[in-house]
Write an enzyme that holds these catalytic residues in place. Structure first.
Site, mmCIF file in Angstrom:
data_model
loop_
_atom_site.group_PDB
_atom_site.id
_atom_site.type_symbol
_atom_site.label_atom_id
_atom_site.label_comp_id
_atom_site.label_asym_id
_atom_site.label_seq_id
_atom_site.Cartn_x
_atom_site.Cartn_y
_atom_site.Cartn_z
ATOM 1 N N LYS A 196 0.847 -1.198 0.000
ATOM 2 C CA LYS A 196 0.000 0.000 0.000
ATOM 3 C C LYS A 196 0.878 1.243 0.000
ATOM 4 C CE LYS A 196 -2.172 2.695 3.026
ATOM 5 N NZ LYS A 196 -2.218 3.894 2.172
ATOM 6 N N GLY A 252 6.769 5.491 7.995
ATOM 7 C CA GLY A 252 5.843 6.614 8.100
ATOM 8 C C GLY A 252 6.020 7.316 9.427
ATOM 9 N N THR A 275 5.603 8.483 13.411
ATOM 10 C CA THR A 275 5.708 7.724 14.665
ATOM 11 C C THR A 275 4.327 7.406 15.242
ATOM 12 O OG1 THR A 275 7.908 8.550 15.125
ATOM 13 C CG2 THR A 275 6.633 7.835 17.036
ATOM 14 N N ALA A 276 3.384 8.335 15.146
ATOM 15 C CA ALA A 276 2.046 8.083 15.702
ATOM 16 C C ALA A 276 1.398 6.905 14.968
ATOM 17 C CB ALA A 276 1.182 9.331 15.569
ATOM 18 N N THR A 277 1.510 6.871 13.633
ATOM 19 C CA THR A 277 0.946 5.751 12.870
ATOM 20 C C THR A 277 1.671 4.457 13.234
ATOM 21 O OG1 THR A 277 0.705 7.329 11.068
ATOM 22 C CG2 THR A 277 0.245 5.046 10.545
ATOM 23 N N CYS A 310 12.970 11.562 6.411
ATOM 24 C CA CYS A 310 13.112 11.248 7.838
ATOM 25 C C CYS A 310 14.549 11.463 8.313
ATOM 26 C CB CYS A 310 12.654 9.822 8.109
ATOM 27 S SG CYS A 310 13.416 8.615 7.012
HETATM 28 O O1 TXE Z 1 2.054 9.778 7.515
HETATM 29 P P1 TXE Z 1 1.410 8.432 7.950
HETATM 30 P P2 TXE Z 1 1.300 11.132 7.230
HETATM 31 C C1 TXE Z 1 5.746 11.999 9.523
HETATM 32 C C2 TXE Z 1 5.800 13.466 9.266
HETATM 33 C C3 TXE Z 1 4.410 13.767 8.840
HETATM 34 C C4 TXE Z 1 3.630 12.836 9.723
HETATM 35 C C5 TXE Z 1 2.294 12.458 9.223
HETATM 36 O O2 TXE Z 1 6.109 14.145 10.457
HETATM 37 O O3 TXE Z 1 4.067 15.077 9.043
HETATM 38 O O4 TXE Z 1 4.427 11.674 9.791
HETATM 39 O O5 TXE Z 1 2.340 12.144 7.847
HETATM 40 C C6 TXE Z 1 -0.549 4.655 6.218
HETATM 41 N N1 TXE Z 1 -2.913 1.671 9.651
HETATM 42 N N2 TXE Z 1 6.197 11.209 8.406
HETATM 43 O O6 TXE Z 1 0.052 11.302 7.990
HETATM 44 O O7 TXE Z 1 0.001 8.623 8.360
HETATM 45 C C7 TXE Z 1 -0.778 5.783 5.250
HETATM 46 O O8 TXE Z 1 -1.903 5.513 4.445
HETATM 47 C C8 TXE Z 1 -2.146 1.339 8.607
HETATM 48 C C9 TXE Z 1 7.498 10.682 8.536
HETATM 49 O O9 TXE Z 1 1.181 11.221 5.787
HETATM 50 O O10 TXE Z 1 2.333 7.793 8.905
HETATM 51 C C10 TXE Z 1 0.531 5.807 4.494
HETATM 52 O O11 TXE Z 1 0.546 4.795 3.496
HETATM 53 N N3 TXE Z 1 -1.591 2.237 7.785
HETATM 54 C C11 TXE Z 1 7.833 9.753 7.486
HETATM 55 C C12 TXE Z 1 1.540 5.470 5.582
HETATM 56 O O12 TXE Z 1 0.795 4.849 6.619
HETATM 57 C C13 TXE Z 1 -1.807 3.536 8.032
HETATM 58 C C14 TXE Z 1 7.164 9.725 6.234
HETATM 59 C C15 TXE Z 1 2.288 6.681 6.147
HETATM 60 O O13 TXE Z 1 1.363 7.643 6.557
HETATM 61 C C16 TXE Z 1 -2.606 3.954 9.110
HETATM 62 C C17 TXE Z 1 5.838 10.253 6.253
HETATM 63 C C18 TXE Z 1 -3.170 2.954 9.945
HETATM 64 N N4 TXE Z 1 -3.927 3.247 11.001
HETATM 65 C C19 TXE Z 1 5.409 10.996 7.321
HETATM 66 N N5 TXE Z 1 -2.653 5.300 9.105
HETATM 67 C C20 TXE Z 1 9.168 9.121 7.547
HETATM 68 N N6 TXE Z 1 9.745 9.037 8.712
HETATM 69 O O14 TXE Z 1 9.688 8.687 6.542
HETATM 70 C C21 TXE Z 1 -1.901 5.720 8.070
HETATM 71 N N7 TXE Z 1 -1.401 4.651 7.404
#
Ligand code: TXE
Length: 479
Positions: A172, A225, A227-229, A281
């Site tokens: 995904k 992705g 940290t919260a996710t 990151c």
């Molecule tokens: O990332 P998410 P977001 C950080 C960065 C950014 C913040 C949020 O600070 O501002 O995270 O970004 C999938 N179960 N990084 O909201 O949500 C989502 O669909 C399963 C750091 O865009 O973490 C996507 O495919 N999957 C970073 C993926 O997780 C879930 C890169 C990443 O999205 C899900 C990106 C769930 N419950 C953001 N919720 C890095 N460190 O490389 C979301 N996803």
């Protein structure tokens, strides 16, 4: 509007629900494509196709699997200009960077893991009574979930080792940047990847992402992705004791000592701070500079940041494109406001940047440098993930290490000094998974990649990724 489709069992498919949502071109600030809002029914189809394909893919010699992955890499390279343009429109990274990094690493990842898997074997053990060997065996149907910041690079980085090791994959990509994953899926059949081996599902994290992490027939999840996710996925995976690899956020220090080569350190700190508009990151968002050179360094760093060419990302000369989305631009601007409330002084940037012409409504923020903040404030503690660097002086090596470590994250650091012994001492004391000495983001794909503290769980790269996507079986006999 272009329409993105899922790829299931070797076919492009509409989502079962028929529902789509829009995705934007951030350089013009408007929607340009429709993304499937996939759910449980789509996942069921993909899991069924993957389970059916698994035995034959697993039993295929690794060299045969490698051939298909190499062919897919060749097809990406053959279409690299189209991929780079699509990635640029979808993500906002200037097209030159998309070509040189995102797409080039896409095919390189496939080649690298295809070759690694050919030489990936078990171990032998022997005592006076027992001889044993291990069989690393693929897990079955695994899930990869990747983010929006380096779409093609991270999408392939996740699924290539899984496929090379003999698993079938449900991948995904981020709903924010789904385009190049869809294009890649369209090449899988031509590459000779059997139907069902690679399945690509599009949709929202809270819907299809959550379904994937909870599915009982998916024993492993590799995630990159926020940290919260990562925490949500970890908790969901724990219910079924799934394997997880979590590559999460960073708040990385760039440490410049007074004996560093000043020009190289300035250039390094610029690349670390502002590559991909600070949306990596690994980006160095906290710049620590030793006091004797602080003022000179700051002057040169600010001057150099002002030279970065912001503009239409489709133009070859552009170095700095828009933020990936409106929501993300607003988040980053919110942090810049917060920094000022916390007492920070903006040295350059600090606001939305308007580009004339085609991109006048794009979501741009100029490279921003902020001075005068304590390490304990939110601006210096939380991942902003934008073109925002804070700069502060330090006196001693001990102070630099203490400041660097004074965050919840621990992904990467870069250290600039001409004293090799000091560089090694600092590397040993920094709390992070990766330390670069007099460089930034120089990657040997064999090396372990991952973070400590809130930056992740596990290591990827080279053999570690193949180990994650296999289980070792021990076979013993008496002698
Ligand atoms: O990332 P998410 P977001 C950080 C960065 C950014 C913040 C949020 O600070 O501002 O995270 O970004 C999938 N179960 N990084 O909201 O949500 C989502 O669909 C399963 C750091 O865009 O973490 C996507 O495919 N999957 C970073 C993926 O997780 C879930 C890169 C990443 O999205 C899900 C990106 C769930 N419950 C953001 N919720 C890095 N460190 O490389 C979301 N996803």
């Amino acid at each position: 509007m272009q329409k993105i489709l899922n790829f299931i069992g070797g076919e492009m498919r509409e989502p079962v629900s028929g529902r789509y949502f829009e995705t934007d071109d951030p350089s013009v600030g408007a929607p340009y494509a429709l993304v499937p809002d996939s759910g449980a029914e789509d996942l069921e189809l993909a899991v069924t196709a993957a389970k059916k394909a698994f035995p034959a893919w697993r039993d295929m010699p690794a060299a045969e699997r490698a051939k298909a992955l190499h062919k897919l890499a060749d097809l990406i390279d053959r279409n690299k200009d189209a991929f780079a343009r699509a990635e640029c429109i979808d993500n906002g990274r200037p097209v030159a960077g998309c070509a040189a990094v995102n797409i080039a690493r896409g095919s390189a990842n496939l080649r690298f893991f295809a070759d690694e898997a050919v030489t990936f074997t078990g171990e032998k053990f022997k005592t006076d009574k027992i001889e044993s060997y291990t069989l690393p065996q693929p897990l079955g149907v695994v899930a990869t979930i990747s983010p929006w910041n380096l779409p093609m690079l991270l999408f392939t980085w996740k699924f290539a080792p899984a496929l090379a090791a003999g698993n079938c994959v449900i991948a995904k990509p981020s709903e924010v940047t789904p385009m190049t994953a869809c294009m890649l899926a369209g090449l899988a059949n031509e590459a000779g990847i059997p139907a069902g081996v690679l399945n690509v599902l599009h949709g929202k994290g809270a819907n299809i992402g959550a379904e994937m992490t909870a599915h009982p027939d998916i024993p492993a999840i590799s995630f990159t992705g926020g940290t919260a996710t990562g925490k949500t996925i970890y908790a969901s995976a724990a219910q079924q004791l799934k394997k997880v690899s979590l590559e999460l956020g960073g708040k990385n220090p760039t440490i410049v000592f007074d004996d560093a080569d000043l020009n190289k350190a300035v250039e390094g700190a610029i690349t670390a701070g502002f590559s991909n508009q600070g949306q990596i990151c690994l980006c160095g968002s906290r710049l620590l500079v030793q006091e004797a050179i602080y003022e000179d360094f700051k002057k040169a760093f600010v001057a150099r940041a002002k030279e970065i060419k912001i503009g239409d990302p489709l133009l070859a000369e552009t170095q700095h494109g828009p933020m990936v989305s409106k929501t993300h631009m607003e988040k980053v601007l919110g942090y810049i406001d917060l920094a000022q409330k916390e007492g920070g002084k903006i040295l350059t940037g600090g606001r939305r940047y308007i580009v004339d012409g085609r991109c006048k409504d794009g979501w741009f923020i100029a490279p921003t440098i902020i001075e005068g903040l304590p390490m304990t404030c939110r601006t210096n503690q939380e991942e902003i993930f934008g073109p925002v660097v804070t700069i502060m002086p330090f006196k001693t090596e001990e102070e630099a290490v203490a400041l660097a470590n004074n965050v919840e994250y621990g992904l990467a650091a870069s250290v600039w000094t001409q004293d090799r012994v000091k560089a090694d001492r600092v590397a040993a004391h920094i709390e992070s998974g990766i330390v670069w000495q007099n460089c930034w983001n120089m990657r040997d794909l064999h090396t372990p990649f991952g973070g400590v503290k809130k930056s992740g769980v596990g290591r990827e790269g080279g053999r570690r990724a193949l180990e994650f996507f296999t289980e070792e079986k021990t076979v013993s006999r008496c002698i």
